[in-house]
Design a protein around this motif. Structure first.
Motif, PDB file in Angstrom:
ATOM      1  N   PHE A 110      -5.830 -30.219  11.528  1.00 28.91           N
ATOM      2  CA  PHE A 110      -5.077 -29.170  12.207  1.00 28.91           C
ATOM      3  C   PHE A 110      -5.000 -27.920  11.340  1.00 28.91           C
ATOM      4  N   VAL A 111      -5.298 -26.769  11.929  1.00 24.50           N
ATOM      5  CA  VAL A 111      -5.213 -25.475  11.249  1.00 24.50           C
ATOM      6  C   VAL A 111      -4.236 -24.591  12.011  1.00 24.50           C
ATOM      7  N   TRP A 132      -0.888 -25.109  16.464  1.00 27.68           N
ATOM      8  CA  TRP A 132      -1.734 -26.031  15.702  1.00 27.68           C
ATOM      9  C   TRP A 132      -3.021 -26.263  16.471  1.00 27.68           C
ATOM     10  N   ARG A 133      -4.149 -25.861  15.874  1.00 29.08           N
ATOM     11  CA  ARG A 133      -5.432 -26.024  16.534  1.00 29.08           C
ATOM     12  C   ARG A 133      -6.280 -27.074  15.818  1.00 29.08           C
ATOM     13  N   ARG A 134      -6.813 -27.987  16.592  1.00 25.21           N
ATOM     14  CA  ARG A 134      -7.760 -28.947  16.022  1.00 25.21           C
ATOM     15  C   ARG A 134      -9.050 -28.216  15.707  1.00 25.21           C
ATOM     16  N   VAL A 135      -9.472 -28.295  14.460  1.00 34.36           N
ATOM     17  CA  VAL A 135     -10.704 -27.627  14.029  1.00 34.36           C
ATOM     18  C   VAL A 135     -11.654 -28.667  13.448  1.00 34.36           C
ATOM     19  N   ASP A 136     -12.754 -28.898  14.132  1.00 34.15           N
ATOM     20  CA  ASP A 136     -13.753 -29.823  13.619  1.00 34.15           C
ATOM     21  C   ASP A 136     -14.346 -29.262  12.336  1.00 34.15           C
ATOM     22  N   GLY A 137     -14.435 -30.103  11.322  1.00 33.53           N
ATOM     23  CA  GLY A 137     -14.988 -29.682  10.047  1.00 33.53           C
ATOM     24  C   GLY A 137     -13.990 -29.075   9.093  1.00 33.53           C
ATOM     25  N   PRO A 143     -10.835 -24.993   4.336  1.00 38.87           N
ATOM     26  CA  PRO A 143      -9.480 -25.038   4.916  1.00 38.87           C
ATOM     27  C   PRO A 143      -9.352 -24.506   6.339  1.00 38.87           C
ATOM     28  N   GLU A 144     -10.229 -23.589   6.740  1.00 38.40           N
ATOM     29  CA  GLU A 144     -10.215 -23.095   8.116  1.00 38.40           C
ATOM     30  C   GLU A 144     -11.455 -23.530   8.875  1.00 38.40           C
TER      31      GLU A 144
END
Length: 323
Positions: A110-111, A132-137, A143-144
């Protein structure tokens, strides 16, 4: 780690760890650092004097946090790192062990949306928590997400770390995670019943003393304290024990399971270690996202909890050791 919404934001000490859990097993299996490296890491810790002190809040703002009422506890002297573990420190650990964090194994973390260059590209978020956005990778070294790096923030706290990832580092280092009572003793810096490591004022006369949110949460952070995201681990003044950023910046994992704490008693509990079983683990200190309008858990008594495989861009840890 799921995409479901989580919670915000004398006696020998004993650890409660289940080695049969696969993530725990991986953490405990990391190669140990050399004796020389472990000695250097231990030498960086500061001694926190033992004492009987009042732990917790007079009254809870969030009753489910179970941080009230105050109760006296007796904590023996121990050692603790003056800062959160940094990106540079975690990078050394990974370089020497090849350890892969939970976020790496599961492929995402989560970012916080304002940390993303193009947040609209990331629409997967927990229900009711669209910041909170799910960010693949996304993981500690990116970190982002892909294309970002820790190298421009080597002295910032390592983030996107699950409780298991903190356990792995501590295992390598020959150290351990602090227990919750130890963490609060260190955070208070020798002051009695104060809200912050420096006193009771959110912003003392000398200016901002921690990295939290200013503005309209979660849409606009005016960054009056100097930062939108994390800050260097030695930013702001240390407390009376030489501890930096015990409130604000990032949530810090401790050893304890979440659960009710012992009620106030005639004789202070000695070296409390929390419930003997459970699943969520305690996090302490608040983060750069804490704000009075949503989650003012930025006090020395504040606590929250999360699943031990959860990782976010405002979650790190520091380490401790017995004397």
């Amino acid at each position: 780690m799921t995409s479901e919404a989580k919670a915000c934001c004398g006696a020998k000490r004993a650890s409660v760890i289940d080695p049969a859990d696969p993530y725990t097993a991986a953490a405990l299996a990391v190669p140990k650092a050399s004796a020389e490296t472990q000695a250097k890491l231990r030498a960086n810790l500061k001694k926190i004097p033992g004492v009987i002190f009042e732990m917790g809040a007079r009254k809870s703002t969030y009753p489910d946090d179970l941080d009230a009422p105050r109760r006296k506890v007796n904590v023996d002297a121990f050692l603790m790192s003056p800062t959160s573990v940094t990106n540079a420190e975690y990078a050394l650990f990974v370089e020497q062990t090849g350890y892969r964090t939970v976020a790496e194994v599961e492929g995402w973390s989560f970012v916080f949306h304002l940390l993303l260059a193009e947040p609209d590209k990331f629409q997967n978020h927990p229900v009711g928590l669209d910041w909170w956005r799910r960010v693949d990778g996304a993981y500690w070294a990116a970190p982002e997400g892909p294309g970002t790096t820790w190298h421009d923030r080597a002295d910032h706290p390592a983030t996107h770390l699950a409780w298991y990832d903190a356990l792995a580092y501590a295992t390598w280092a020959g150290l351990r995670l602090p227990f919750e009572a130890e963490w609060e003793r260190a955070a208070r810096g020798g002051l009695k019943n104060m809200k912050f490591p420096w006193g009771n004022q959110l912003v003392p006369s000398s200016g901002y003393a921690m990295n939290t949110w200013q503005g309209d949460f979660p849409h606009t952070n005016t960054a009056e304290d100097g930062y939108i995201g994390t800050c260097p681990v030695t930013e702001y003044q240390p407390n009376g024990f030489g501890m930096y950023n015990m409130t604000g910046n990032v949530w810090e994992w401790v050893q304890d399971y979440y659960g009710p704490r012992a009620a106030p008693a005639k004789f202070p509990e000695r070296n409390p270690t929390g419930p003997s079983e459970g699943h969520p683990r305690i996090q302490r200190g608040g983060s750069f996202l804490c704000h009075v309008s949503y989650c003012d858990r930025y006090h020395v008594h504040s606590r929250t909890r999360n699943d031990p495989d959860s990782s976010t861009s405002n979650c790190g840890f520091r380490v401790a050791a017995d004397l």
